[in-house]
Scaffold this motif. Structure first.
Motif, PDB file in Angstrom:
ATOM      1  N   TYR B  74     -11.570  14.647 -12.230  1.00  0.00           N
ATOM      2  CA  TYR B  74     -12.987  14.908 -12.506  1.00  0.00           C
ATOM      3  C   TYR B  74     -13.747  15.296 -11.249  1.00  0.00           C
ATOM      4  CZ  TYR B  74     -11.299  12.232 -16.487  1.00  0.00           C
ATOM      5  OH  TYR B  74     -10.544  11.785 -17.534  1.00  0.00           O
ATOM      6  N   VAL B  75     -13.030  15.220 -10.114  1.00  0.00           N
ATOM      7  CA  VAL B  75     -13.663  15.536  -8.834  1.00  0.00           C
ATOM      8  C   VAL B  75     -13.031  16.807  -8.279  1.00  0.00           C
ATOM      9  CG1 VAL B  75     -14.178  14.700  -6.521  1.00  0.00           C
ATOM     10  CG2 VAL B  75     -13.956  13.072  -8.416  1.00  0.00           C
ATOM     11  N   ASN B  76     -13.879  17.744  -7.900  1.00  0.00           N
ATOM     12  CA  ASN B  76     -13.360  18.958  -7.291  1.00  0.00           C
ATOM     13  C   ASN B  76     -13.154  18.730  -5.791  1.00  0.00           C
ATOM     14  OD1 ASN B  76     -12.593  21.614  -6.831  1.00  0.00           O
ATOM     15  ND2 ASN B  76     -14.714  22.236  -6.435  1.00  0.00           N
ATOM     16  N   SER B  77     -12.019  18.111  -5.467  1.00  0.00           N
ATOM     17  CA  SER B  77     -11.631  17.926  -4.062  1.00  0.00           C
ATOM     18  C   SER B  77     -10.117  17.838  -4.066  1.00  0.00           C
ATOM     19  CB  SER B  77     -12.220  16.629  -3.493  1.00  0.00           C
ATOM     20  OG  SER B  77     -11.501  15.511  -3.975  1.00  0.00           O
ATOM     21  N   HIS B  78      -9.525  17.805  -2.877  1.00  0.00           N
ATOM     22  CA  HIS B  78      -8.083  17.531  -2.841  1.00  0.00           C
ATOM     23  C   HIS B  78      -7.854  16.181  -3.490  1.00  0.00           C
ATOM     24  CE1 HIS B  78      -6.485  20.831  -0.453  1.00  0.00           C
ATOM     25  NE2 HIS B  78      -7.554  20.759   0.328  1.00  0.00           N
ATOM     26  N   GLY B  79      -6.816  16.088  -4.289  1.00  0.00           N
ATOM     27  CA  GLY B  79      -6.561  14.807  -4.937  1.00  0.00           C
ATOM     28  C   GLY B  79      -5.195  14.761  -5.554  1.00  0.00           C
ATOM     29  N   ALA B  80      -4.724  13.548  -5.783  1.00  0.00           N
ATOM     30  CA  ALA B  80      -3.424  13.383  -6.417  1.00  0.00           C
ATOM     31  C   ALA B  80      -3.450  12.212  -7.377  1.00  0.00           C
ATOM     32  CB  ALA B  80      -2.328  13.175  -5.373  1.00  0.00           C
ATOM     33  N   HIS B  81      -2.737  12.394  -8.463  1.00  0.00           N
ATOM     34  CA  HIS B  81      -2.609  11.368  -9.493  1.00  0.00           C
ATOM     35  C   HIS B  81      -1.187  10.859  -9.401  1.00  0.00           C
ATOM     36  CE1 HIS B  81      -2.860  10.313 -14.054  1.00  0.00           C
ATOM     37  NE2 HIS B  81      -3.224   9.303 -13.299  1.00  0.00           N
ATOM     38  N   PHE B  82      -1.047   9.659  -8.855  1.00  0.00           N
ATOM     39  CA  PHE B  82       0.299   9.135  -8.589  1.00  0.00           C
ATOM     40  C   PHE B  82       0.753   8.251  -9.744  1.00  0.00           C
ATOM     41  CE2 PHE B  82       3.349   6.771  -5.672  1.00  0.00           C
ATOM     42  CZ  PHE B  82       4.213   7.830  -5.540  1.00  0.00           C
ATOM     43  N   ILE B  83       1.746   7.393  -9.471  1.00  0.00           N
ATOM     44  CA  ILE B  83       2.335   6.573 -10.532  1.00  0.00           C
ATOM     45  C   ILE B  83       1.650   5.202 -10.614  1.00  0.00           C
ATOM     46  CG2 ILE B  83       4.539   7.759 -10.517  1.00  0.00           C
ATOM     47  CD1 ILE B  83       5.637   5.587  -8.683  1.00  0.00           C
ATOM     48  N   HIS B  84       1.947   4.472 -11.657  1.00  0.00           N
ATOM     49  CA  HIS B  84       1.238   3.227 -11.945  1.00  0.00           C
ATOM     50  C   HIS B  84       1.459   2.178 -10.848  1.00  0.00           C
ATOM     51  CE1 HIS B  84      -1.015   0.476 -14.220  1.00  0.00           C
ATOM     52  NE2 HIS B  84      -0.117   0.035 -15.071  1.00  0.00           N
ATOM     53  N   GLY B  85       0.361   1.710 -10.288  1.00  0.00           N
ATOM     54  CA  GLY B  85       0.415   0.615  -9.319  1.00  0.00           C
ATOM     55  C   GLY B  85       0.672   1.026  -7.889  1.00  0.00           C
ATOM     56  N   ARG B  86       0.990   2.286  -7.658  1.00  0.00           N
ATOM     57  CA  ARG B  86       1.439   2.667  -6.311  1.00  0.00           C
ATOM     58  C   ARG B  86       0.460   3.594  -5.605  1.00  0.00           C
ATOM     59  NH1 ARG B  86       4.733  -1.353  -7.642  1.00  0.00           N
ATOM     60  NH2 ARG B  86       5.950  -0.821  -9.454  1.00  0.00           N
ATOM     61  N   ALA B  87      -0.764   3.665  -6.074  1.00  0.00           N
ATOM     62  CA  ALA B  87      -1.730   4.547  -5.421  1.00  0.00           C
ATOM     63  C   ALA B  87      -1.967   4.125  -3.971  1.00  0.00           C
ATOM     64  CB  ALA B  87      -3.049   4.546  -6.193  1.00  0.00           C
ATOM     65  N   LEU B  88      -1.960   2.806  -3.715  1.00  0.00           N
ATOM     66  CA  LEU B  88      -2.246   2.365  -2.338  1.00  0.00           C
ATOM     67  C   LEU B  88      -1.155   2.776  -1.350  1.00  0.00           C
ATOM     68  CD1 LEU B  88      -3.965  -1.132  -2.637  1.00  0.00           C
ATOM     69  CD2 LEU B  88      -4.988   1.066  -2.090  1.00  0.00           C
ATOM     70  N   PRO B  89       0.130   2.524  -1.640  1.00  0.00           N
ATOM     71  CA  PRO B  89       1.141   3.031  -0.687  1.00  0.00           C
ATOM     72  C   PRO B  89       1.110   4.553  -0.547  1.00  0.00           C
ATOM     73  CG  PRO B  89       2.207   1.906  -2.550  1.00  0.00           C
ATOM     74  CD  PRO B  89       0.737   1.625  -2.635  1.00  0.00           C
ATOM     75  N   PHE B  90       0.835   5.257  -1.622  1.00  0.00           N
ATOM     76  CA  PHE B  90       0.715   6.722  -1.537  1.00  0.00           C
ATOM     77  C   PHE B  90      -0.414   7.082  -0.573  1.00  0.00           C
ATOM     78  CE2 PHE B  90      -0.786  10.889  -2.960  1.00  0.00           C
ATOM     79  CZ  PHE B  90       0.390  11.585  -3.203  1.00  0.00           C
ATOM     80  N   ALA B  91      -1.558   6.430  -0.772  1.00  0.00           N
ATOM     81  CA  ALA B  91      -2.716   6.701   0.089  1.00  0.00           C
ATOM     82  C   ALA B  91      -2.449   6.274   1.526  1.00  0.00           C
ATOM     83  CB  ALA B  91      -3.944   5.979  -0.457  1.00  0.00           C
TER      84      ALA B  91
END
Lengths: 614, 305
Positions: B74-91
């Motif tokens: 919903y945000v026009n910026s660089h972004g990624a939709h990762f897997i369940h529960g692992r957004a923090l290690p990805f970030a």
């Protein structure tokens, strides 16, 4: 094969008037003791010495999975010609304890020499198949060094004995010892050298022959000596990898240890994470951010990483996952070798999940495969699983110093603004996604989202049946493009000869290359017409293998895994499915140890016998 | 790449684009249900970005799985939709390898306190520079009403038809115990307060995390009425005299029973993982000043001759 082969007549020894010196081409030396005795150190000294003498060397070791202590062996195969395997049988066995003697005397070939510590070992001297040299190794070491060190240093004393018996270059060895202990207390270097000289000068008896390796041919450039995990880590550094993450697990750990201490020098980072999933997730994040990153593991850790691997396939983000295979399933056999992860490497994860799988075949190949893995991941915007295994991880080989001027890469991201509306997942002919990492300005003003949901060309989620069908095809298509670009493997004939007459083909992958080639040599000597190929890319397979198979009456796939429910090992199953060719047969074993050359030969011969009856 | 510099993002490095507005930051229309609290979070995020005007290309939005985690689309910026529960290690992988970016992570209570619970502790303990907004609705809503790790005892869901029996996680206690260096709590019902918390979080050099109560009108309507003055509840703000650097005091507020307190519980400065790694790199490079990567690797290989 690994017997001490006579290549010249007996000559008078220069320093011991009573003994004879025989010139040999190669020798297999097995050291058996406990893991804390420093036998790995003796092995490493011998391997490095071989490397510095332009000789070929290959080692093989077992280590107990216990924290400290436990029986352990280190086997070194040194020779002045090509050394392909660590050797089936030992020519020379060093036994530090009674259990070392009892468990390993069977690995000594008839006519071989047992060197044993008379303070701990009472061999059956009635067994006339072997020659015996008894030396009070523990006592003599204490006597030589004195002080409180007890028998610490007996490994170096033993190295001295070996140096004496095999007429090794003492000057080079002394230098290696001094380098090894450099930076430590001066007395440690002094004691080590004292132990070495005492061993070298120890009078081992009048009846013994000593040996001398024929001088190796001059080689171009220097040799480096290291194990597979080192070679892999340095390969990654050369490839330009500057970010990694991992979790400790045997036998992967030493790769992460090296990267953790080396990467900072290059401005990179290696993060030890809370678990395997976090490790692969960090790597997905770093790769998404433009720095193709590496993680790795062994056994259970690979299972844990498969969900994120699927994300990288779906989102088309290049990452490299190293799988140093060990015995499985579950915790399995952490310090043993298997090639039983091929299926998880190729198929692990849910859904249609095409990724690249490759395998390194030797220590040297670990270095170059690491570079190729990184480049393949980048070129095809896809995860690459690189398979090695426990035996390769701990095996020491000497090989030609890599020419860094040719293989160092800078793969740091560029942030050129994107001029036109670029859709990351557009239906490009080559099927490869076009990513621009965060920090890249998109001049038309629309920024991309990278997604693990099925997505349209802009990366936005969709449930469209048509788009899903097309996107699955696109992710498959790019690997088909890779298959087109892959070179066919070279065919190896006996002793590297031509293969015009060959009718038997052995197919291998990974660490078994040396043993398979020795088996081809031996089968050729035995009057058969064998050849072999070794596959580097296992997914996708290179196009055109069927043309190679067509040249042979019989194809045997040799691998360290189980024959499975239907009688075929993991690669064999895939090749049979791919080529629908019943002449492709399986040779497997899964005892946690590397292939002995003899085992491969016997398996082939059994097949040949069986078919001649029918 | 390099992990050397960890300076906060400087708007002056902007690539010279026009000032962007909410319109420029808007991408897909949210698929959230009408009345969902997440709309308010998205609106305040737009507002925050509009105020800050950090270079458009330096904004990165990351999410895991859940209703709230649809955020990046919903945000026009660089972004990624990762897997369940692992957004923090990805970030974490982004933050450490790319200190020039400002990394925001959005997710729900399932991501933060159930499947990804361990990652929250470790991102907190490592103090990785990023801002994490947990949109907590006390229910699994994307999968249509199962018990979540923050569902209160007795909550009736499809997986607890007779009422939840497992003791819920106390988010504030967990975040403080994990070692987060910036811990705040707000509610989607109080956008002004939320914007203030988000703004402070963004200013924080370290792992800043906000629990934002965000009502699911579809599967847990009225969950947060007790914290909503318009519904007869009370939005109790942490008193101004609270010492935000005092952990025990913060814990005292954290342990208050629902609806508890709102505001900044805790904020301390501790070296970030980004800075610590940069320091390690600096030390490692002191001995090899001026050497190229080729020379560094050659020296290593020479030792193995």
């Amino acid at each position: 094969m690994s017997t001490i082969s006579e290549v010249s007549t007996l000559t008078k020894s220069s320093n011991k008037s009573t003994s004879k010196t025989r010139t040999i081409k190669d020798a297999v030396i097995r050291l058996a003791g406990n893991s804390q005795d420093g036998i790995q150190a003796i092995g490493a000294f011998l391997a490095r010495l071989a490397g510095r003498s332009a000789q070929d060397v290959m080692t093989y070791m077992t280590i107990p999975a216990t924290i400290s202590g436990g029986p352990s062996i280190f086997q070194v195969h040194i020779g002045s010609g090509d050394i392909l395997s660590a050797g089936d049988e030992a020519d020379f066995l060093v036994a530090f304890y009674q259990h070392s003697y009892e468990n390993h005397i069977t690995s000594l070939r008839e006519g071989g020499i047992l060197l044993y510590d008379t303070d701990h070992v009472k061999p059956n001297l009635e067994d006339k198949r072997f020659h015996y040299i008894g030396v009070p190794i523990s006592g003599a070491t204490v006597e030589a060094i004195g002080g409180t060190g007890r028998d610490k240093g007996k490994n170096i004393f033993t190295l001295g004995l070996i140096a004496q018996i095999f007429s090794l270059d003492t000057e080079k060895l002394e230098k290696l010892i001094a380098e090894r202990f450099r930076g430590k207390d001066e007395s440690i270097v002094k004691n080590a050298l004292m132990a070495f000289h005492t061993g070298y000068g120890y009078h081992v008896g009048d009846v013994l022959e000593t040996f001398k390796f024929i001088p190796a041919k001059e080689r171009l450039g220097h040799q480096v000596t290291m194990d597979g995990n080192q070679a892999l880590a340095y390969g990654l550094l050369a490839a330009g990898v500057r970010f990694g993450a991992g979790y400790p697990i045997t036998p992967w750990s030493s790769i992460m240890e090296i990267l953790r201490s080396e990467l900072p020098k290059y401005g990179g980072t290696f993060v030890q994470t809370e678990d395997e999933i976090a490790a692969v997730s960090l790597v997905c994040g770093a790769s998404y951010a433009g720095n193709v990153a590496v993680t790795g593991s062994s056994g259970p850790g690979i299972s844990l990483k498969t969900e994120a691997l699927g994300w990288a396939v779906m989102a088309e983000i290049p990452i490299v996952i190293i799988d140093v295979q060990r015995g499985g399933p579950s915790t399995g056999m952490p310090t043993n070798v298997e090639q039983s992860d091929l299926n998880i490497a190729i198929f692990g994860g849910h859904g249609e999940c095409p990724r690249v799988v490759m395998a390194a075949s030797s220590v040297e190949d670990c270095f170059y495969s690491a570079i190729e893995a990184v480049n393949t991941a980048r070129k095809y915007s896809v995860p690459v699983v690189m398979l090695t295994d426990q035996s390769l991880a701990t095996r020491i080989e000497a090989f030609t110093m890599p020419d860094l001027s040719k293989c160092m890469q800078d793969i740091s991201p560029k942030f050129e603004p994107v001029e036109e509306n670029m859709l990351p997942y557009d239906d490009y002919e080559d099927g490869i996604a076009r990513h621009a990492p965060p920090g890249t300005r998109f001049l038309p003003g629309t920024y991309p989202t990278v997604s693990g949901l099925e997505h349209d060309s802009a990366g936005h989620p969709t449930g469209s049946p048509k788009i899903h069908q097309a996107m699955v095809a696109k992710r498959r298509r790019k690997l088909q493009k890779l298959a087109e670009a892959l070179p066919l493997p070279k065919i190896y004939g006996p002793h590297g000869s031509g293969v015009e007459q060959a009718n038997i083909l052995l197919v291998g992958w990974g660490s078994t290359e040396g043993a398979i080639r020795e088996a081809v040599d031996a089968l050729g000597d035995a009057g058969e017409a064998p050849a072999s190929i070794h596959l580097r890319f296992l997914n996708p397979l290179p196009n055109g293998l069927e043309k190679i198979f067509a040249k042979f009456a019989r194809v045997f796939v040799v691998e360290l895994n189980d024959e499975g429910l239907y009688g075929n090992g993991q690669l064999c199953t895939i090749l049979r499915a791919r080529y629908c060719d019943p002449k492709i047969r399986s040779i497997t074993k899964i005892d946690g140890l590397t292939f002995k050359v003899r085992e491969i030969i016997e398996a082939v011969q059994n097949y040949l016998k069986g078919s001649s009856k029918s | 790449m390099s992990a050397i510099e960890t300076k906060p993002v400087d708007p002056s490095t902007s690539s010279g684009q026009e000032k962007y507005t909410k319109k420029d930051l808007t991408a897909d229309h949210p698929t959230w249900c009408p009345g969902c609290g997440d709309f308010a979070v998205l609106a305040m995020y737009f507002k925050l970005l509009e105020e800050r005007q950090i270079p458009h290309e330096k904004i990165v939005g990351i999410a895991g799985i859940g209703c709230s985690s649809r955020f990046p689309y919903y945000v026009n910026s660089h972004g990624a939709h990762f897997i369940h529960g692992r957004a923090l290690p990805f970030a974490t992988g982004i933050s450490i390898s790319r200190p020039d970016l400002h990394v925001f992570v959005f997710g729900g209570d399932g991501d933060a306190f159930s499947i990804g619970g361990n990652h929250v502790d470790h991102a907190a303990r490592k103090n990785v520079k990023m801002t994490y907004v947990i949109m907590d609705n006390f229910v699994y809503a994307l999968t249509k009403k199962q018990t979540s790790p923050t569902s209160p005892l007795g909550f009736r869901s499809k997986t607890d038809p007779t009422g939840a029996v497992d003791c819920p996680i106390n988010p504030m206690v967990k975040l403080l115990a994990g070692g987060a260096t910036f811990v705040a709590r707000t509610s989607a019902k109080n956008p002004k307060h939320m914007l203030d918390m988000m703004s402070q979080a963004m200013n924080h050099n370290g792992f800043s995390v906000i629990e934002c109560l965000s009502e699911c009108v579809e599967f847990y309507e009225g969950a947060f009425d007790k914290a909503d003055p318009r519904k007869g509840g009370e939005f109790k703000e942490i008193p101004a005299d609270h010492d935000v650097t005092h952990l025990e005091s913060a814990m005292k507020y954290a342990y208050a029973p629902f609806p508890g307190w709102f505001g900044l519980f805790y904020k301390v400065n501790r070296p970030t993982k980004n800075e610590l790694e940069a320091e390690i790199n600096k030390k490692a490079q002191e001995k090899i000043v001026g050497q190229s990567p080729t020379q560094i690797l050659q020296a290593m290989l020479d030792k193995l001759k």
